[in-house]
Design a protein around this motif. Structure first.
Motif, short mmCIF file in Angstrom:
data_model
loop_
_atom_site.label_atom_id
_atom_site.label_comp_id
_atom_site.label_asym_id
_atom_site.label_seq_id
_atom_site.Cartn_x
_atom_site.Cartn_y
_atom_site.Cartn_z
N LEU A 71 -12.06 -4.81 -8.95
CA LEU A 71 -11.84 -3.50 -9.26
C LEU A 71 -10.87 -3.39 -10.41
O LEU A 71 -9.85 -4.06 -10.34
N HIS A 72 -11.07 -2.74 -11.50
CA HIS A 72 -10.26 -2.43 -12.52
C HIS A 72 -10.07 -0.95 -12.96
O HIS A 72 -9.36 -0.63 -13.61
N LEU A 73 -10.50 -0.04 -11.82
CA LEU A 73 -10.28 1.42 -11.92
C LEU A 73 -9.06 1.70 -11.58
O LEU A 73 -8.34 1.37 -10.60
N SER A 74 -8.23 2.40 -12.46
CA SER A 74 -7.03 2.54 -12.36
C SER A 74 -6.43 3.47 -11.36
O SER A 74 -5.39 3.01 -10.45
N SER A 75 -7.24 4.29 -10.96
CA SER A 75 -7.06 5.25 -9.91
C SER A 75 -7.33 4.57 -8.51
O SER A 75 -6.36 4.61 -7.48
N VAL A 76 -8.25 3.66 -8.21
CA VAL A 76 -8.65 3.06 -7.21
C VAL A 76 -7.60 1.88 -6.90
O VAL A 76 -6.82 1.91 -5.80
N VAL A 77 -7.14 1.05 -7.96
CA VAL A 77 -6.26 0.12 -7.72
C VAL A 77 -4.77 0.77 -7.44
O VAL A 77 -4.07 0.14 -6.55
N ALA A 78 -4.51 1.77 -7.94
CA ALA A 78 -3.01 2.48 -7.73
C ALA A 78 -2.97 2.81 -6.18
O ALA A 78 -2.12 2.63 -5.60
N ALA A 79 -4.13 3.39 -5.59
CA ALA A 79 -4.32 3.61 -4.41
C ALA A 79 -4.36 2.61 -3.48
O ALA A 79 -3.49 2.65 -2.35
N LEU A 80 -4.72 1.56 -3.72
CA LEU A 80 -4.56 0.43 -2.98
C LEU A 80 -3.27 -0.33 -2.71
O LEU A 80 -2.81 -0.82 -1.92
N ASN A 81 -2.64 -0.01 -3.85
CA ASN A 81 -1.15 -0.55 -4.25
C ASN A 81 -0.47 0.36 -3.05
O ASN A 81 0.41 -0.22 -2.66
N GLN A 82 -0.52 1.56 -3.12
CA GLN A 82 -0.03 2.42 -2.30
C GLN A 82 -0.15 1.95 -0.80
O GLN A 82 0.74 2.02 0.04
N LEU A 83 -1.43 1.92 -0.54
CA LEU A 83 -1.61 1.42 0.97
C LEU A 83 -0.84 -0.05 1.10
O LEU A 83 -0.21 -0.09 2.24
N PHE A 84 -0.64 -0.71 0.30
CA PHE A 84 -0.23 -2.27 0.59
C PHE A 84 1.43 -1.87 0.88
O PHE A 84 1.95 -2.49 1.43
N GLU A 85 1.94 -0.95 -0.01
CA GLU A 85 3.45 -0.73 0.15
C GLU A 85 3.68 -0.13 1.58
O GLU A 85 4.76 -0.31 1.95
N LEU A 86 2.80 0.80 1.74
CA LEU A 86 2.91 1.57 3.07
C LEU A 86 3.04 0.29 4.39
O LEU A 86 3.64 0.31 5.45
N VAL A 87 2.00 -0.70 4.20
CA VAL A 87 2.14 -1.65 5.23
C VAL A 87 3.04 -2.62 5.20
O VAL A 87 3.47 -3.15 6.38
N TRP A 88 3.44 -2.81 3.84
CA TRP A 88 4.62 -4.12 3.71
C TRP A 88 5.94 -3.33 4.31
O TRP A 88 6.66 -4.02 4.76
N GLU A 89 6.05 -1.95 4.18
CA GLU A 89 7.46 -1.33 4.60
C GLU A 89 7.22 -1.51 6.27
O GLU A 89 8.46 -1.75 6.73
#
Length: 339
Positions: free
Chosen positions: A245-263
């Motif tokens: 995926l190169h869609l900026s909005s989708v990639v941004a959401a997945l990065n936010q998901l990663f950060e929530l899990v990482w925390e």
């Protein structure tokens, strides 16, 4: 004096280019300077065994740099310019051909790269690449890892890493971290019980990577430079391929998901905190899976553990909630505000 040193280096380079080793060169130079020397003289002054001297004489003779003299065991050194110039001209012609071939190969690689990029763009739909095989997924992940400039983040659900997976990942991870790319990986808590995976994670951390674990993960996910995301087509069947995926909005959401899990994830080097009177992260995960209607087999896949382990964890959860059944456990969890 300086010119003599330059001349000596020049002769050495020429002789090396035609295949003469250091011993051959010493013998040839000795005969140039002392044309009256025989075998005994060479052996005494150069400290070389007779076998090595004879081998050197044979190689020099093959290049016409040496001819036998009329005297016993005496040799005549040939003029290096006369004898070596034709050979060097041939080597130069071969070098020119290699350069021309290298230039053609580079042009071919550039053309293939352009075609590859064009096909990738055409196969994508509005910023989505579809990789239809496990082999193509591995190749694309390798490319993305090598192209990463700032960070690579990953969710790795499933059980312990196989020996083959570790062997394949180690050199690529080492190269990526050596470039200064930050790497963060989240595994399941179950990998803490696998010595090989813990050992790999320890090595990964020493190289500069970061590893944490959680009771469960929502999906398999690779994020590169906060601009590209790779997710499987089917979470239960990795062989069906993946989407890039190169869609900026989708990639941004997945990065936010990663950060929530990482925390909320625990570093792999730390011991997990023991359960207290309230629900642990694992308890909440089990309850949510029960609410989703997952079977023991589904829970085992999600947690990366065996069905036997799932049943043991469920028994511990029921005991903590003082429930006789899973349904009753769910009701009690709601009453206590756990869900």
């Amino acid at each position: 004096m300086e010119s003599d040193r330059h001349g000596h280096r020049g002769i050495t380079n020429v002789l090396e280019s035609v295949g003469l080793n250091a011993k051959d060169q010493d013998v040839y130079r000795a005969l140039l300077l002392h044309p009256d020397w025989g075998m005994d003289d060479i052996e005494r002054n150069l400290g070389l065994p007779g076998e090595a001297i004879r081998a050197a004489l044979d190689r020099l003779a093959e290049l016409s740099l040496l001819r036998p003299s009329s005297g016993p065991e005496r040799f005549i050194a040939g003029n290096p310019e006369v004898e070596l110039t034709p050979l060097l001209q041939r080597l130069e012609a071969e070098l020119d051909e290699r350069r021309a071939r290298l230039s053609r190969d580079r042009a071919l690689v550039a053309a293939l790269t352009a075609e590859y990029t064009t096909l990738r763009i055409q196969s994508g739909s509005q910023g989505v690449e579809h990789l239809d095989s496990l082999e193509s997924v591995r190749l694309r992940l390798h490319e993305l890892s090598r192209e990463a400039t700032s960070e690579v983040r990953a969710f790795m659900p499933g059980g312990a890493l196989s020996a083959a997976a570790q062997a394949a990942a180690r050199p690529l991870d080492e190269q990526t971290l050596a470039r200064g790319v930050r790497m963060q990986t989240v595994y399941l808590d179950s990998v803490r019980n696998d010595h090989a995976t813990v050992e790999y994670a320890t090595w990964f951390t020493k190289q500069g990577g970061q590893t944490r674990t959680v009771p469960s993960l929502p999906m398999r996910l690779i994020l590169c430079d906060r601009s590209v995301a790779v997710i499987p087509v089917n979470q239960e069947a990795s062989r069906e391929g993946a989407f890039v995926l190169h869609l900026s909005s989708v990639v941004a959401a997945l990065n936010q998901l990663f950060e929530l899990v990482w925390e909320r994830a625990a570093p792999l080097g730390e011991t997990l905190a023991p359960d207290c009177d309230g629900p642990s992260e694992r308890d909440l995960t089990l309850l949510k899976m029960l609410r989703e209607g997952l079977t023991d087999e589904g829970i085992a896949r999600r947690l990366g553990v065996s069905i036997r382990t799932v049943r043991r964890l469920m028994a511990e959860l029921l005991k903590k909630l003082k429930a006789q059944s899973r349904f009753q456990a769910g009701m009690e969890a709601v009453r206590l505000g756990w869900l």
